[in-house]
Design a protein around this motif. Structure first.
Motif, PDB file in Angstrom:
ATOM      1  N   GLU A   1      -7.374  -3.370  -4.973  1.00  0.00           N
ATOM      2  CA  GLU A   1      -7.117  -3.499  -6.404  1.00  0.00           C
ATOM      3  C   GLU A   1      -6.992  -4.975  -6.792  1.00  0.00           C
ATOM      4  O   GLU A   1      -7.042  -5.867  -5.946  1.00  0.00           O
ATOM      5  CB  GLU A   1      -5.833  -2.731  -6.770  1.00  0.00           C
TER       6      GLU A   1
ATOM      7  N   GLN B   1       2.515  -0.400  -8.353  1.00  0.00           N
ATOM      8  CA  GLN B   1       2.513   1.052  -8.232  1.00  0.00           C
ATOM      9  C   GLN B   1       1.460   1.661  -9.146  1.00  0.00           C
ATOM     10  O   GLN B   1       0.761   2.607  -8.762  1.00  0.00           O
ATOM     11  CB  GLN B   1       3.887   1.624  -8.562  1.00  0.00           C
TER      12      GLN B   1
ATOM     13  N   ARG C   1      -9.193   1.050  -1.109  1.00  0.00           N
ATOM     14  CA  ARG C   1      -9.646   0.413  -2.347  1.00  0.00           C
ATOM     15  C   ARG C   1      -8.786  -0.817  -2.605  1.00  0.00           C
ATOM     16  O   ARG C   1      -7.556  -0.728  -2.707  1.00  0.00           O
ATOM     17  CB  ARG C   1      -9.561   1.378  -3.530  1.00  0.00           C
TER      18      ARG C   1
ATOM     19  N   ASP D   1      -5.841   7.450  -8.839  1.00  0.00           N
ATOM     20  CA  ASP D   1      -6.325   8.540  -7.999  1.00  0.00           C
ATOM     21  C   ASP D   1      -5.623   9.862  -8.262  1.00  0.00           C
ATOM     22  O   ASP D   1      -5.806  10.822  -7.532  1.00  0.00           O
ATOM     23  CB  ASP D   1      -6.180   8.178  -6.517  1.00  0.00           C
TER      24      ASP D   1
ATOM     25  N   VAL E   1      -1.932   1.212  -7.547  1.00  0.00           N
ATOM     26  CA  VAL E   1      -2.163   2.023  -6.352  1.00  0.00           C
ATOM     27  C   VAL E   1      -2.236   3.510  -6.674  1.00  0.00           C
ATOM     28  O   VAL E   1      -3.075   4.222  -6.130  1.00  0.00           O
ATOM     29  CB  VAL E   1      -1.054   1.765  -5.304  1.00  0.00           C
ATOM     30  N   GLN E   2      -1.389   4.002  -7.583  1.00  0.00           N
ATOM     31  CA  GLN E   2      -1.254   5.438  -7.788  1.00  0.00           C
ATOM     32  C   GLN E   2      -1.937   5.985  -9.027  1.00  0.00           C
ATOM     33  O   GLN E   2      -2.375   7.132  -9.021  1.00  0.00           O
ATOM     34  CB  GLN E   2       0.231   5.822  -7.840  1.00  0.00           C
TER      35      GLN E   2
ATOM     36  N   SER F   1       0.840  -1.193   0.000  1.00  0.00           N
ATOM     37  CA  SER F   1       0.000   0.000   0.000  1.00  0.00           C
ATOM     38  C   SER F   1       0.876   1.243   0.000  1.00  0.00           C
ATOM     39  O   SER F   1       2.052   1.187   0.367  1.00  0.00           O
ATOM     40  CB  SER F   1      -0.902   0.002   1.246  1.00  0.00           C
ATOM     41  N   ASN F   2       0.295   2.353  -0.418  1.00  0.00           N
ATOM     42  CA  ASN F   2       0.948   3.643  -0.205  1.00  0.00           C
ATOM     43  C   ASN F   2       0.953   3.939   1.297  1.00  0.00           C
ATOM     44  O   ASN F   2       0.209   3.330   2.078  1.00  0.00           O
ATOM     45  CB  ASN F   2       0.236   4.735  -0.991  1.00  0.00           C
TER      46      ASN F   2
ATOM     47  N   SER G   1      -6.415   6.264   1.049  1.00  0.00           N
ATOM     48  CA  SER G   1      -6.481   7.728   1.061  1.00  0.00           C
ATOM     49  C   SER G   1      -7.390   8.179   2.193  1.00  0.00           C
ATOM     50  O   SER G   1      -8.268   7.434   2.639  1.00  0.00           O
ATOM     51  CB  SER G   1      -6.992   8.267  -0.288  1.00  0.00           C
TER      52      SER G   1
ATOM     53  N   ARG H   1      -5.084   0.680  -2.287  1.00  0.00           N
ATOM     54  CA  ARG H   1      -4.972   2.123  -2.458  1.00  0.00           C
ATOM     55  C   ARG H   1      -5.637   2.787  -1.262  1.00  0.00           C
ATOM     56  O   ARG H   1      -6.839   2.631  -1.029  1.00  0.00           O
ATOM     57  CB  ARG H   1      -5.650   2.573  -3.744  1.00  0.00           C
TER      58      ARG H   1
END
Length: 265
Positions: A206, A223, A204, A230, A226-227, A60-61, A166, A164
Protein backbone atom coordinates in the motif's frame (compact mmCIF):
# COMPACT_ATOMS: atom_id res chain seq x y z
CA UNK A 1 8.01 -35.91 1.54
CA UNK A 2 10.32 -34.06 -0.82
CA UNK A 3 8.97 -30.69 0.30
CA UNK A 4 9.29 -31.67 3.96
CA UNK A 5 12.87 -32.85 3.46
CA UNK A 6 13.91 -29.62 1.76
CA UNK A 7 12.22 -27.57 4.50
CA UNK A 8 14.18 -29.45 7.18
CA UNK A 9 17.41 -28.93 5.25
CA UNK A 10 16.71 -25.18 5.05
CA UNK A 11 16.12 -24.80 8.80
CA UNK A 12 19.84 -24.51 9.79
CA UNK A 13 20.21 -21.68 7.29
CA UNK A 14 18.04 -19.24 9.27
CA UNK A 15 21.02 -17.53 10.99
CA UNK A 16 22.45 -16.67 7.57
CA UNK A 17 19.70 -14.05 7.24
CA UNK A 18 21.36 -11.90 9.91
CA UNK A 19 24.97 -12.16 8.74
CA UNK A 20 26.46 -9.03 7.10
CA UNK A 21 27.18 -10.68 3.77
CA UNK A 22 27.17 -8.84 0.41
CA UNK A 23 23.70 -8.68 -1.09
CA UNK A 24 22.08 -9.86 2.13
CA UNK A 25 18.68 -8.46 1.13
CA UNK A 26 18.63 -10.58 -2.02
CA UNK A 27 19.72 -13.63 -0.03
CA UNK A 28 16.93 -13.04 2.49
CA UNK A 29 14.28 -12.72 -0.20
CA UNK A 30 15.47 -15.83 -2.05
CA UNK A 31 15.63 -17.86 1.18
CA UNK A 32 12.12 -16.85 2.23
CA UNK A 33 10.71 -17.69 -1.19
CA UNK A 34 12.39 -21.09 -1.09
CA UNK A 35 10.94 -21.86 2.35
CA UNK A 36 7.48 -20.88 1.11
CA UNK A 37 7.87 -23.11 -1.94
CA UNK A 38 8.56 -26.05 0.37
CA UNK A 39 5.10 -25.52 1.88
CA UNK A 40 3.46 -25.09 -1.52
CA UNK A 41 3.11 -21.31 -1.21
CA UNK A 42 3.61 -18.99 -4.19
CA UNK A 43 4.07 -15.24 -3.72
CA UNK A 44 2.17 -12.64 -5.72
CA UNK A 45 3.15 -9.00 -5.12
CA UNK A 46 0.99 -6.09 -6.23
CA UNK A 47 0.21 -2.49 -5.37
CA UNK A 48 2.49 0.50 -4.98
CA UNK A 49 6.07 0.13 -6.22
CA UNK A 50 8.53 -0.81 -3.47
CA UNK A 51 10.79 2.19 -2.98
CA UNK A 52 14.35 1.93 -1.77
CA UNK A 53 13.56 3.62 1.55
CA UNK A 54 15.84 3.03 4.53
CA UNK A 55 14.57 3.02 8.10
CA UNK A 56 10.93 2.14 7.44
CA UNK A 57 8.43 0.52 9.81
CA UNK A 58 6.55 -2.23 7.96
CA UNK A 59 3.12 -3.16 9.36
CA UNK A 60 0.81 -5.94 8.25
CA UNK A 61 -2.19 -7.97 9.28
CA UNK A 62 -1.23 -11.23 10.99
CA UNK A 63 -2.51 -14.76 10.38
CA UNK A 64 0.32 -17.28 10.50
CA UNK A 65 3.98 -18.07 11.13
CA UNK A 66 4.19 -18.05 7.32
CA UNK A 67 3.66 -14.28 7.41
CA UNK A 68 7.31 -13.83 8.41
CA UNK A 69 8.50 -15.56 5.26
CA UNK A 70 5.87 -13.92 3.04
CA UNK A 71 6.93 -10.45 4.19
CA UNK A 72 10.61 -11.41 4.18
CA UNK A 73 10.28 -12.34 0.51
CA UNK A 74 9.14 -8.78 -0.24
CA UNK A 75 10.55 -6.41 2.42
CA UNK A 76 13.04 -8.27 4.64
CA UNK A 77 13.91 -6.76 8.01
CA UNK A 78 14.02 -7.49 11.74
CA UNK A 79 10.74 -8.49 13.40
CA UNK A 80 8.95 -7.52 16.59
CA UNK A 81 7.78 -10.82 18.08
CA UNK A 82 6.30 -12.23 21.29
CA UNK A 83 8.98 -12.86 23.87
CA UNK A 84 7.44 -16.18 24.97
CA UNK A 85 8.25 -17.65 21.58
CA UNK A 86 11.98 -17.45 22.32
CA UNK A 87 12.31 -18.69 25.89
CA UNK A 88 14.31 -21.85 25.13
CA UNK A 89 18.12 -21.90 24.71
CA UNK A 90 18.00 -22.77 21.00
CA UNK A 91 15.21 -20.34 20.13
CA UNK A 92 16.93 -17.64 22.20
CA UNK A 93 20.09 -17.99 20.11
CA UNK A 94 18.06 -17.83 16.90
CA UNK A 95 16.27 -14.70 18.18
CA UNK A 96 19.60 -12.95 18.85
CA UNK A 97 21.05 -13.99 15.49
CA UNK A 98 17.97 -12.76 13.65
CA UNK A 99 17.86 -9.55 15.71
CA UNK A 100 14.31 -10.26 16.89
CA UNK A 101 12.87 -7.49 19.07
CA UNK A 102 10.95 -9.33 21.84
CA UNK A 103 7.80 -7.84 23.30
CA UNK A 104 6.03 -8.87 26.51
CA UNK A 105 2.35 -8.37 25.75
CA UNK A 106 1.39 -8.87 29.41
CA UNK A 107 3.80 -6.21 30.73
CA UNK A 108 2.86 -2.70 29.66
CA UNK A 109 5.67 -1.12 31.67
CA UNK A 110 8.22 -2.72 29.31
CA UNK A 111 6.49 -1.38 26.21
CA UNK A 112 8.25 2.05 26.13
CA UNK A 113 11.60 0.25 26.03
CA UNK A 114 10.49 -1.84 23.07
CA UNK A 115 9.22 1.26 21.27
CA UNK A 116 12.54 3.02 21.82
CA UNK A 117 14.44 -0.03 20.56
CA UNK A 118 12.37 -0.03 17.38
CA UNK A 119 12.87 3.73 17.00
CA UNK A 120 16.62 3.27 17.36
CA UNK A 121 16.64 0.62 14.64
CA UNK A 122 14.65 2.92 12.36
CA UNK A 123 17.03 5.85 12.98
CA UNK A 124 19.97 3.65 12.01
CA UNK A 125 18.34 2.89 8.67
CA UNK A 126 17.07 -0.62 9.43
CA UNK A 127 13.71 -2.01 8.34
CA UNK A 128 11.54 -3.24 11.22
CA UNK A 129 8.42 -5.37 10.74
CA UNK A 130 5.59 -5.35 13.31
CA UNK A 131 2.08 -6.83 13.51
CA UNK A 132 -0.07 -4.14 15.18
CA UNK A 133 -3.05 -6.47 15.73
CA UNK A 134 -1.02 -8.11 18.49
CA UNK A 135 -2.20 -11.64 17.67
CA UNK A 136 -3.10 -13.87 14.75
CA UNK A 137 -6.49 -13.97 13.07
CA UNK A 138 -7.97 -16.60 10.78
CA UNK A 139 -7.87 -14.56 7.56
CA UNK A 140 -11.60 -13.99 7.15
CA UNK A 141 -11.71 -11.50 9.99
CA UNK A 142 -9.19 -9.00 11.31
CA UNK A 143 -8.39 -7.09 14.49
CA UNK A 144 -7.80 -3.44 15.20
CA UNK A 145 -4.33 -1.93 14.95
CA UNK A 146 -3.03 -0.95 18.38
CA UNK A 147 -1.21 2.40 18.20
CA UNK A 148 1.73 1.76 20.58
CA UNK A 149 4.25 0.54 18.01
CA UNK A 150 3.48 3.44 15.67
CA UNK A 151 5.01 5.76 18.27
CA UNK A 152 8.41 4.38 17.23
CA UNK A 153 7.98 5.73 13.70
CA UNK A 154 6.90 9.11 15.09
CA UNK A 155 9.86 9.27 17.50
CA UNK A 156 12.30 8.36 14.72
CA UNK A 157 10.61 10.53 12.12
CA UNK A 158 10.47 7.60 9.72
CA UNK A 159 7.64 6.51 7.37
CA UNK A 160 5.41 3.46 7.74
CA UNK A 161 4.87 0.92 4.96
CA UNK A 162 1.52 -0.94 5.25
CA UNK A 163 1.27 -4.38 3.64
CA UNK A 164 -1.98 -6.23 3.01
CA UNK A 165 -1.44 -9.97 3.29
CA UNK A 166 -3.91 -12.70 2.34
CA UNK A 167 -3.81 -16.39 1.46
CA UNK A 168 -5.79 -17.97 -1.37
CA UNK A 169 -6.57 -21.28 -3.01
CA UNK A 170 -5.39 -21.81 -6.58
CA UNK A 171 -8.87 -20.73 -7.79
CA UNK A 172 -8.50 -17.36 -6.02
CA UNK A 173 -10.85 -17.98 -3.09
CA UNK A 174 -9.64 -17.12 0.40
CA UNK A 175 -8.15 -20.00 2.39
CA UNK A 176 -7.74 -20.22 6.15
CA UNK A 177 -5.48 -23.28 6.03
CA UNK A 178 -2.36 -21.22 7.00
CA UNK A 179 -4.15 -19.71 10.03
CA UNK A 180 -2.16 -20.27 13.22
CA UNK A 181 -4.61 -19.44 15.98
CA UNK A 182 -5.74 -20.65 19.39
CA UNK A 183 -4.26 -23.94 20.59
CA UNK A 184 -2.76 -24.83 17.23
CA UNK A 185 0.80 -26.18 17.21
CA UNK A 186 3.58 -25.43 14.74
CA UNK A 187 3.88 -29.12 13.83
CA UNK A 188 0.15 -29.45 13.15
CA UNK A 189 0.11 -26.21 11.16
CA UNK A 190 3.12 -27.22 9.04
CA UNK A 191 1.57 -30.63 8.38
CA UNK A 192 -1.66 -28.98 7.28
CA UNK A 193 0.24 -26.82 4.79
CA UNK A 194 2.20 -29.78 3.43
CA UNK A 195 -1.04 -31.58 2.59
CA UNK A 196 -2.20 -28.72 0.38
CA UNK A 197 -0.94 -28.79 -3.18
CA UNK A 198 -0.78 -25.02 -3.71
CA UNK A 199 -1.48 -21.85 -1.75
CA UNK A 200 -1.07 -18.31 -3.08
CA UNK A 201 0.17 -15.61 -0.70
CA UNK A 202 -0.92 -12.24 -2.00
CA UNK A 203 1.15 -9.34 -0.67
CA UNK A 204 -0.21 -5.95 -1.64
CA UNK A 205 2.10 -3.00 -1.01
CA UNK A 206 0.00 0.00 0.00
CA UNK A 207 0.97 3.66 -0.12
CA UNK A 208 3.78 4.77 2.18
CA UNK A 209 2.47 6.70 5.20
CA UNK A 210 4.27 9.68 6.71
CA UNK A 211 4.48 9.47 10.51
CA UNK A 212 2.90 12.77 11.54
CA UNK A 213 2.53 13.45 15.27
CA UNK A 214 -0.53 11.40 16.33
CA UNK A 215 0.05 7.65 16.71
CA UNK A 216 -3.68 6.86 16.81
CA UNK A 217 -4.25 8.70 13.57
CA UNK A 218 -1.24 6.95 12.02
CA UNK A 219 -2.52 3.55 13.20
CA UNK A 220 -5.95 4.37 11.79
CA UNK A 221 -4.55 5.33 8.39
CA UNK A 222 -2.52 2.12 8.19
CA UNK A 223 -5.45 -0.03 9.33
CA UNK A 224 -7.63 1.56 6.69
CA UNK A 225 -4.99 0.83 4.02
CA UNK A 226 -4.61 -2.80 5.09
CA UNK A 227 -8.22 -3.77 5.87
CA UNK A 228 -10.62 -1.49 4.04
CA UNK A 229 -9.83 -2.65 0.52
CA UNK A 230 -10.31 -6.39 0.96
CA UNK A 231 -13.58 -6.47 2.89
CA UNK A 232 -12.18 -8.20 5.98
CA UNK A 233 -13.61 -5.65 8.39
CA UNK A 234 -14.97 -7.31 11.51
CA UNK A 235 -18.67 -8.10 11.21
CA UNK A 236 -20.71 -5.19 9.90
CA UNK A 237 -19.33 -2.50 12.20
CA UNK A 238 -18.18 0.51 10.16
CA UNK A 239 -14.42 0.96 10.11
CA UNK A 240 -14.53 4.49 11.59
CA UNK A 241 -16.14 3.05 14.73
CA UNK A 242 -13.42 0.41 15.13
CA UNK A 243 -10.77 3.11 14.78
CA UNK A 244 -12.13 4.86 17.87
CA UNK A 245 -10.35 2.27 20.01
CA UNK A 246 -13.41 0.15 20.70
CA UNK A 247 -12.77 -3.59 21.00
CA UNK A 248 -13.38 -5.63 17.87
CA UNK A 249 -16.64 -7.57 17.88
CA UNK A 250 -16.57 -11.37 17.38
CA UNK A 251 -16.18 -12.51 13.77
CA UNK A 252 -19.07 -13.94 11.78
CA UNK A 253 -20.00 -17.62 12.38
CA UNK A 254 -18.36 -18.83 9.16
CA UNK A 255 -15.01 -17.39 10.23
CA UNK A 256 -12.65 -20.31 10.56
CA UNK A 257 -10.48 -22.81 8.83
CA UNK A 258 -11.85 -24.56 5.80
CA UNK A 259 -13.29 -27.46 7.80
CA UNK A 260 -13.20 -26.36 11.46
CA UNK A 261 -15.07 -23.33 12.88
CA UNK A 262 -12.74 -20.76 14.36
CA UNK A 263 -13.60 -20.20 18.03
CA UNK A 264 -10.56 -18.20 19.12
CA UNK A 265 -10.35 -15.07 17.02
Amino acid sequence: MLRLTVALLLAPGLPLLAMPIPGRTHVQRAYCRLVLRCFGVRIVVSGSPIRNVRGVLVVSNHMSWLDVFAIGAVLPGSFVARADMFTGPATGIVARLLQIIPIERASLRLLPGVVETVAGRLRSGQTVVAFPEGTTWCGRAAGQFYPAMFQAAINAGRPVQPLRLSYHHADGSVTTTPAYVGGDTLLRSAGRMLRVRRTVAWVRVESLQLPGTDRRALAGRCQWAVQAGDGRANGSVPLHRRLEGRPAIPPPPDCGRDSTPCTTC
